[in-house]
Write a protein that holds these residues in place. Structure first.
Motif, short mmCIF file in Angstrom:
data_model
loop_
_atom_site.label_atom_id
_atom_site.label_comp_id
_atom_site.label_asym_id
_atom_site.label_seq_id
_atom_site.Cartn_x
_atom_site.Cartn_y
_atom_site.Cartn_z
N ILE A 168 0.84 -1.21 0.00
CA ILE A 168 0.00 0.00 0.00
C ILE A 168 0.87 1.25 0.00
CG2 ILE A 168 -1.61 1.36 1.42
CD1 ILE A 168 -2.92 -1.33 2.20
N CYS A 169 1.89 1.28 0.86
CA CYS A 169 2.77 2.44 0.94
C CYS A 169 3.54 2.62 -0.37
CB CYS A 169 3.75 2.30 2.10
SG CYS A 169 2.94 2.40 3.71
N ALA A 170 4.04 1.55 -0.95
CA ALA A 170 4.79 1.64 -2.20
C ALA A 170 3.90 2.15 -3.33
CB ALA A 170 5.38 0.29 -2.55
N LEU A 171 2.67 1.64 -3.43
CA LEU A 171 1.77 2.10 -4.48
C LEU A 171 1.36 3.56 -4.28
CD1 LEU A 171 -0.51 -1.04 -4.99
CD2 LEU A 171 1.25 -0.17 -6.53
N THR A 172 1.15 3.96 -3.04
CA THR A 172 0.82 5.37 -2.75
C THR A 172 1.98 6.27 -3.14
OG1 THR A 172 -0.59 4.64 -0.93
CG2 THR A 172 0.05 6.97 -0.94
N ALA A 173 3.20 5.89 -2.74
CA ALA A 173 4.38 6.69 -3.08
C ALA A 173 4.57 6.74 -4.59
CB ALA A 173 5.62 6.10 -2.40
N LEU A 174 4.38 5.64 -5.27
CA LEU A 174 4.51 5.61 -6.73
C LEU A 174 3.46 6.50 -7.38
CD1 LEU A 174 6.08 4.31 -9.05
CD2 LEU A 174 4.35 2.52 -9.09
N GLY A 175 2.23 6.49 -6.87
CA GLY A 175 1.16 7.34 -7.39
C GLY A 175 1.48 8.82 -7.21
N VAL A 176 1.98 9.20 -6.02
CA VAL A 176 2.35 10.60 -5.75
C VAL A 176 3.49 11.01 -6.68
CG1 VAL A 176 3.37 12.15 -4.03
CG2 VAL A 176 1.49 10.61 -3.39
N TRP A 177 4.48 10.13 -6.83
CA TRP A 177 5.61 10.44 -7.72
C TRP A 177 5.14 10.63 -9.16
CZ3 TRP A 177 7.51 7.61 -11.87
CH2 TRP A 177 8.69 8.11 -12.44
N ILE A 179 2.20 11.63 -10.18
CA ILE A 179 1.48 12.91 -10.29
C ILE A 179 2.47 14.06 -10.45
CG2 ILE A 179 0.06 14.58 -8.99
CD1 ILE A 179 -1.48 12.14 -7.88
N PHE A 180 3.48 14.12 -9.56
CA PHE A 180 4.45 15.21 -9.65
C PHE A 180 5.27 15.13 -10.94
CE2 PHE A 180 3.87 15.46 -4.98
CZ PHE A 180 3.48 16.79 -4.93
N HIS A 181 5.64 13.95 -11.34
CA HIS A 181 6.42 13.78 -12.57
C HIS A 181 5.63 14.22 -13.80
CE1 HIS A 181 9.31 12.19 -15.40
NE2 HIS A 181 8.34 11.49 -15.99
N LEU A 182 4.37 13.77 -13.92
CA LEU A 182 3.55 14.16 -15.07
C LEU A 182 3.23 15.65 -15.06
CD1 LEU A 182 1.13 11.10 -15.29
CD2 LEU A 182 2.96 11.70 -16.87
N ARG A 183 3.02 16.20 -13.87
CA ARG A 183 2.76 17.64 -13.77
C ARG A 183 3.95 18.43 -14.30
NH1 ARG A 183 -0.14 19.99 -8.72
NH2 ARG A 183 -1.22 21.58 -9.89
N ALA A 184 5.17 18.02 -13.86
CA ALA A 184 6.38 18.71 -14.32
C ALA A 184 6.56 18.52 -15.83
CB ALA A 184 7.60 18.18 -13.57
N TYR A 185 6.26 17.34 -16.34
CA TYR A 185 6.39 17.06 -17.77
C TYR A 185 5.45 17.95 -18.60
CZ TYR A 185 6.04 14.58 -22.20
OH TYR A 185 6.00 14.27 -23.54
N PHE A 186 4.19 18.01 -18.15
CA PHE A 186 3.22 18.82 -18.88
C PHE A 186 3.54 20.30 -18.80
CE2 PHE A 186 0.09 15.15 -18.28
CZ PHE A 186 0.30 14.67 -19.57
N LYS A 187 4.12 20.76 -17.68
CA LYS A 187 4.51 22.17 -17.56
C LYS A 187 5.65 22.47 -18.53
CE LYS A 187 3.02 23.59 -13.04
NZ LYS A 187 3.38 24.09 -11.74
N ARG A 188 6.57 21.54 -18.68
CA ARG A 188 7.68 21.74 -19.61
C ARG A 188 7.18 21.82 -21.05
NH1 ARG A 188 11.31 17.11 -19.13
NH2 ARG A 188 10.09 16.51 -17.34
N LYS A 189 6.17 21.09 -21.38
CA LYS A 189 5.63 21.07 -22.73
C LYS A 189 4.58 22.17 -22.94
CE LYS A 189 7.91 17.51 -24.13
NZ LYS A 189 8.88 17.57 -25.17
N TYR A 190 4.36 22.93 -21.89
CA TYR A 190 3.39 24.05 -21.94
C TYR A 190 1.98 23.56 -22.22
CZ TYR A 190 7.63 26.82 -22.15
OH TYR A 190 8.84 27.36 -21.90
#
Length: 193
Positions: A168-177, A179-190
């Protein structure tokens, strides 16, 4: 029991506890050109051979005391002895009457009664006492076995629970990561602000 030059052992297995008296009474019928061998073994990891006797005839009583918990096997082999044609050897058989007494059943209470001059009632009390002791030993064995199984069950349950929490903890941490990774990716691509 059929005879053979190289017979396979025929085994009869009975459950016995550690340090229990086992008395085997084998009544072997007559057989011309045949030899009956008996071996008493257990099913423990060491495969103890308690007794091995060759050429038993008539009524034979064998007594052993077990060393380990498990099953005790009485293995019989009927050999063809002497010069016998293979045609005659295939027709040779022997009748074996086997009686295996374990624990309180193996004790000869008549001999004890004669030796100690006990009355019939006292002899019956001794029999009941022996059977009662055997029942108490069996209950204690079952109790320790149940405790061991309970400890195994609790241990397994704790491990499964720990693994579930880790998952549960690993899946939660992976999900949070993610979200942040995709958010940063989409911001870079505008694509998002």
């Amino acid at each position: 029991m059929p005879a053979s030059r190289y017979p396979n052992a025929k085994c009869i297995w009975n459950t016995a506890h550690e340090n229990q008296l086992v008395i085997v009474t084998a009544n072997v019928g007559k057989g011309v050109n045949q030899r009956m061998d008996v071996e008493i073994v257990d099913s423990g990891p060491n495969k103890n051979v308690y007794l091995s006797k060759k050429g038993i005839k008539g009524e034979t009583r064998l007594a052993i005391t077990t060393h380990a918990e498990g099953e005790v096997g009485v293995c019989l082999k009927n050999y063809v002895d002497g010069d016998v044609s293979s045609d005659q050897a295939s027709k040779l058989t022997r009748i074996v009457d086997l009686d295996v007494d374990i624990g309180a059943d193996a004790v000869d209470y008549n001999a004890i009664a004669n030796q100690e001059s006990l009355s019939g009632l006292e002899t019956e009390m001794r029999k009941i006492e022996g059977q009662l002791k055997e029942i108490i030993d069996e209950m204690n064995y079952l109790k320790t076995r149940e405790e061991r199984f309970t400890l195994t069950n609790i241990s397994t349950n704790d491990r499964v629970q720990g693994f579930a929490w880790f998952t549960i903890c690993a899946l939660t941490a992976l999900g949070v990561w993610q979200i942040f990774h995709l958010r940063a990716y989409f911001k870079r691509k505008y694509l998002i602000d």
